[in-house]
Motif scaffolding. Structure first.
Motif, PDB file in Angstrom:
ATOM      1  N   MET A  77       0.617  -0.668  -0.271  1.00 46.60           N
ATOM      2  CA  MET A  77       0.008  -0.156  -0.277  1.00 46.60           C
ATOM      3  C   MET A  77       1.049   1.181  -0.149  1.00 46.60           C
ATOM      4  N   CYS A  78       2.212   1.197   0.791  1.00 49.55           N
ATOM      5  CA  CYS A  78       2.869   2.527   0.306  1.00 49.55           C
ATOM      6  C   CYS A  78       3.347   2.463  -0.885  1.00 49.55           C
ATOM      7  N   GLY A  79       3.709   1.538  -1.537  1.00 53.91           N
ATOM      8  CA  GLY A  79       4.346   2.273  -2.619  1.00 53.91           C
ATOM      9  C   GLY A  79       2.076   1.926  -4.083  1.00 53.91           C
ATOM     10  N   ALA A  80       1.681   1.654  -3.881  1.00 50.95           N
ATOM     11  CA  ALA A  80       0.397   2.683  -4.175  1.00 50.95           C
ATOM     12  C   ALA A  80       0.450   3.973  -3.813  1.00 50.95           C
ATOM     13  N   VAL A  81       0.611   4.615  -2.756  1.00 52.79           N
ATOM     14  CA  VAL A  81       0.281   5.481  -2.384  1.00 52.79           C
ATOM     15  C   VAL A  81       1.054   7.035  -3.449  1.00 52.79           C
ATOM     16  N   LEU A  82       2.535   5.974  -3.341  1.00 52.01           N
ATOM     17  CA  LEU A  82       3.675   6.832  -4.285  1.00 52.01           C
ATOM     18  C   LEU A  82       3.075   6.415  -5.972  1.00 52.01           C
ATOM     19  N   SER A  83       1.919   5.325  -6.456  1.00 48.54           N
ATOM     20  CA  SER A  83       1.647   5.615  -7.527  1.00 48.54           C
ATOM     21  C   SER A  83       0.703   6.468  -8.049  1.00 48.54           C
ATOM     22  N   TRP A  84      -0.235   6.615  -6.306  1.00 44.86           N
ATOM     23  CA  TRP A  84      -1.432   7.843  -6.887  1.00 44.86           C
ATOM     24  C   TRP A  84      -0.288   9.367  -7.272  1.00 44.86           C
ATOM     25  N   VAL A  85       0.641   9.332  -5.875  1.00 44.67           N
ATOM     26  CA  VAL A  85       1.068  11.062  -5.957  1.00 44.67           C
ATOM     27  C   VAL A  85       1.822  11.017  -7.731  1.00 44.67           C
ATOM     28  N   GLY A  86       2.463  10.229  -7.487  1.00 43.98           N
ATOM     29  CA  GLY A  86       2.794  10.147  -9.406  1.00 43.98           C
ATOM     30  C   GLY A  86       1.716  10.315 -10.171  1.00 43.98           C
ATOM     31  N   TYR A  87       0.622  10.040 -10.433  1.00 45.80           N
ATOM     32  CA  TYR A  87      -0.882   9.928 -11.193  1.00 45.80           C
ATOM     33  C   TYR A  87      -0.954  11.798 -11.382  1.00 45.80           C
ATOM     34  N   THR A  88      -0.415  12.264  -9.964  1.00 45.30           N
ATOM     35  CA  THR A  88      -1.314  13.592  -9.115  1.00 45.30           C
ATOM     36  C   THR A  88      -0.941  14.212 -10.311  1.00 45.30           C
ATOM     37  N   VAL A  89       0.683  14.429  -9.427  1.00 45.75           N
ATOM     38  CA  VAL A  89       1.567  15.416 -10.346  1.00 45.75           C
ATOM     39  C   VAL A  89       1.650  14.923 -11.604  1.00 45.75           C
ATOM     40  N   ILE A  90       1.609  14.288 -12.512  1.00 46.36           N
ATOM     41  CA  ILE A  90       1.578  14.213 -13.688  1.00 46.36           C
ATOM     42  C   ILE A  90       0.525  14.753 -14.517  1.00 46.36           C
ATOM     43  N   GLY A  91      -0.438  14.307 -12.977  1.00 51.05           N
ATOM     44  CA  GLY A  91      -2.040  14.994 -14.137  1.00 51.05           C
ATOM     45  C   GLY A  91      -1.976  16.054 -13.970  1.00 51.05           C
ATOM     46  N   ARG A  92      -1.855  16.503 -13.297  1.00 51.05           N
ATOM     47  CA  ARG A  92      -1.701  18.516 -13.349  1.00 51.05           C
ATOM     48  C   ARG A  92      -0.642  19.397 -14.702  1.00 51.05           C
ATOM     49  N   SER A  93      -0.073  18.055 -14.943  1.00 46.85           N
ATOM     50  CA  SER A  93       0.666  18.886 -16.303  1.00 46.85           C
ATOM     51  C   SER A  93      -0.276  18.772 -17.469  1.00 46.85           C
ATOM     52  N   ALA A  94      -1.064  17.498 -17.141  1.00 47.68           N
ATOM     53  CA  ALA A  94      -1.270  16.872 -18.487  1.00 47.68           C
ATOM     54  C   ALA A  94      -2.703  17.021 -18.396  1.00 47.68           C
ATOM     55  N   MET A  95      -3.186  18.074 -17.319  1.00 50.88           N
ATOM     56  CA  MET A  95      -4.492  18.777 -17.903  1.00 50.88           C
ATOM     57  C   MET A  95      -4.494  20.148 -18.435  1.00 50.88           C
ATOM     58  N   ARG A  96      -2.812  20.482 -18.832  1.00 46.99           N
ATOM     59  CA  ARG A  96      -3.210  21.521 -18.712  1.00 46.99           C
ATOM     60  C   ARG A  96      -2.783  21.441 -20.472  1.00 46.99           C
ATOM     61  N   GLN A  97      -2.860  20.052 -20.784  1.00 49.07           N
ATOM     62  CA  GLN A  97      -3.172  20.375 -22.535  1.00 49.07           C
ATOM     63  C   GLN A  97      -4.229  19.209 -22.774  1.00 49.07           C
ATOM     64  N   LEU A  98      -5.024  18.557 -22.269  1.00 48.49           N
ATOM     65  CA  LEU A  98      -6.186  17.439 -22.600  1.00 48.49           C
ATOM     66  C   LEU A  98      -6.965  17.784 -21.623  1.00 48.49           C
ATOM     67  N   SER A  99      -8.393  17.073 -22.480  1.00 49.22           N
ATOM     68  CA  SER A  99      -9.228  17.521 -21.265  1.00 49.22           C
ATOM     69  C   SER A  99      -9.434  15.734 -20.323  1.00 49.22           C
ATOM     70  N   ALA A 100     -10.317  15.797 -19.471  1.00 44.54           N
ATOM     71  CA  ALA A 100      -9.819  15.099 -18.887  1.00 44.54           C
ATOM     72  C   ALA A 100      -9.938  13.554 -18.918  1.00 44.54           C
ATOM     73  N   LEU A 101     -11.541  13.575 -19.981  1.00 47.47           N
ATOM     74  CA  LEU A 101     -11.601  12.123 -20.546  1.00 47.47           C
ATOM     75  C   LEU A 101     -10.527  11.927 -21.374  1.00 47.47           C
ATOM     76  N   ALA A 102     -10.077  12.636 -22.286  1.00 43.70           N
ATOM     77  CA  ALA A 102      -9.118  12.500 -23.243  1.00 43.70           C
ATOM     78  C   ALA A 102      -8.107  11.911 -22.289  1.00 43.70           C
ATOM     79  N   ALA A 103      -7.452  12.215 -21.284  1.00 41.35           N
ATOM     80  CA  ALA A 103      -6.501  12.286 -20.955  1.00 41.35           C
ATOM     81  C   ALA A 103      -6.351  10.751 -19.848  1.00 41.35           C
ATOM     82  N   THR A 104      -7.910  10.896 -19.331  1.00 44.28           N
ATOM     83  CA  THR A 104      -8.102   9.492 -18.809  1.00 44.28           C
ATOM     84  C   THR A 104      -7.882   7.945 -19.739  1.00 44.28           C
TER      85      THR A 104
END
Length: 315
Positions: free
Chosen positions: A178-205
């Motif tokens: 679960m610690c590994g899962a938490v770190l993975s989700w942190v990476g998803y959230t941080v990367i998502g911040r940059s991705a959402m500036r360029q793509l819609s939420a649906l397209a990025a997902t």
């Protein structure tokens, strides 16, 4: 039934979601997202012992990808072409939020009850805050530092089952997963911040789910080749199929898109605050549906964790 579900989901992701959402509507979506994700711990626990983590993750995103592709076609007319930068961002989303998170997630549920596993999600908002500070995106105040220390104390209470002097004895493989899962989700959230500036939420997902599913399916085929047989049991049980379906729709398609909308509108840190509700939903659903026990250490430690998280993200 599947057509009805698709219609409801399509209404939820109407073109209006491309516009700034009213605060109340956005908060309602993020709150519902937390409740949906709380249910994934119950559904994932139902799969434990029936499918291995790789097969569970592949099945979940195989269904989700099909739904997302149809949804993207109906709502946005199809997927946009990606630039090299967007390709890298969506691949990063797939590797973190789909591949590594789900492998850790399902592996943890084979070792721990759903309610105890869900409590580890309380680390997500704090971890995001710390990483954003390290990257220079946000500044940490003394109040936030105090909140992190309070939350860590609460987490130690949960992990040690109330015996703080024996923390290491109660930290097993499930807790490590679960610690590994938490770190993975942190990476998803941080990367998502940059991705959402360029793509819609649906397209990025959708792209994240595509890349993640391709990697998971390839790994599953490779493991089947070397083992000489498939990992799934003969005759897929109804409860297993229902759990996979819930994980795909209620745990992936709807909440992933809504969470991406939250990142886009509020930023990574503020959107992650709503993850505070996931442990509460997971613990309550585990108690009601799976009859899992509610111990004093879980209630006390979980409450302290949520208090620390609220203090960290206040304002």
């Amino acid at each position: 039934m599947s057509i009805l579900i698709l219609m409801v989901v399509q209404m939820a992701f109407s073109p209006d979601t491309a516009l700034p959402l009213p605060t109340a509507a956005l908060y309602a979506k993020l709150t519902a997202t937390a409740v949906f994700w709380g249910g994934t711990f119950v559904a994932g626990r139902a799969l434990a012992g029936q499918l291995d983590p790789l097969a569970s993750a592949t099945g979940r995103f195989g269904i989700a990808v099909l739904c997302l592709l149809v949804l993207t076609r109906c709502v946005e007319g199809g997927l946009p072409r990606l630039t090299l930068s967007q390709l890298g961002l969506t691949l990063g989303l797939g590797l973190t939020g789909v591949v590594s998170y789900n492998l850790f997630f399902f592996a943890a549920l084979t070792e721990m009850p759903a309610s105890r596993t869900a409590l580890f999600v309380a680390f997500n908002p704090i971890s995001v805050t710390v990483v954003m500070a390290v990257l220079g995106q946000e500044r940490m105040t003394l109040r936030q530092v105090a909140g992190i220390l309070v939350a860590l104390f609460g987490a130690l209470v949960v992990i040690s089952k109330g015996d703080l002097l024996q923390v290491s004895m109660h930290f097993g493989r499930g807790e490590a997963y679960m610690c590994g899962a938490v770190l993975s989700w942190v990476g998803y959230t941080v990367i998502g911040r940059s991705a959402m500036r360029q793509l819609s939420a649906l397209a990025a997902t959708t792209y994240a789910a595509l890349w993640g599913f391709a990697i998971l399916a390839g790994a599953l085929l490779w493991s089947m080749y070397w083992s000489g047989h498939g990992p799934a049991p003969q005759g897929l049980r109804l409860d297993v199929a229902a759990a996979l379906f819930y994980l795909a729709i209620g745990g992936t398609v709807v909440p992933f898109v809504w969470y991406s909308e939250g990142i886009r509108a509020l930023g990574a840190g503020r959107a992650a605050v709503f993850n505070n509700l996931v442990p509460c939903a997971g613990v309550l659903l585990g108690f009601v549906i799976l009859n899992e026990p509610l111990t004093a250490a879980m209630l006390a430690g979980g409450g302290v964790v949520i208090l620390g998280v609220a203090l960290t993200n206040r304002g």
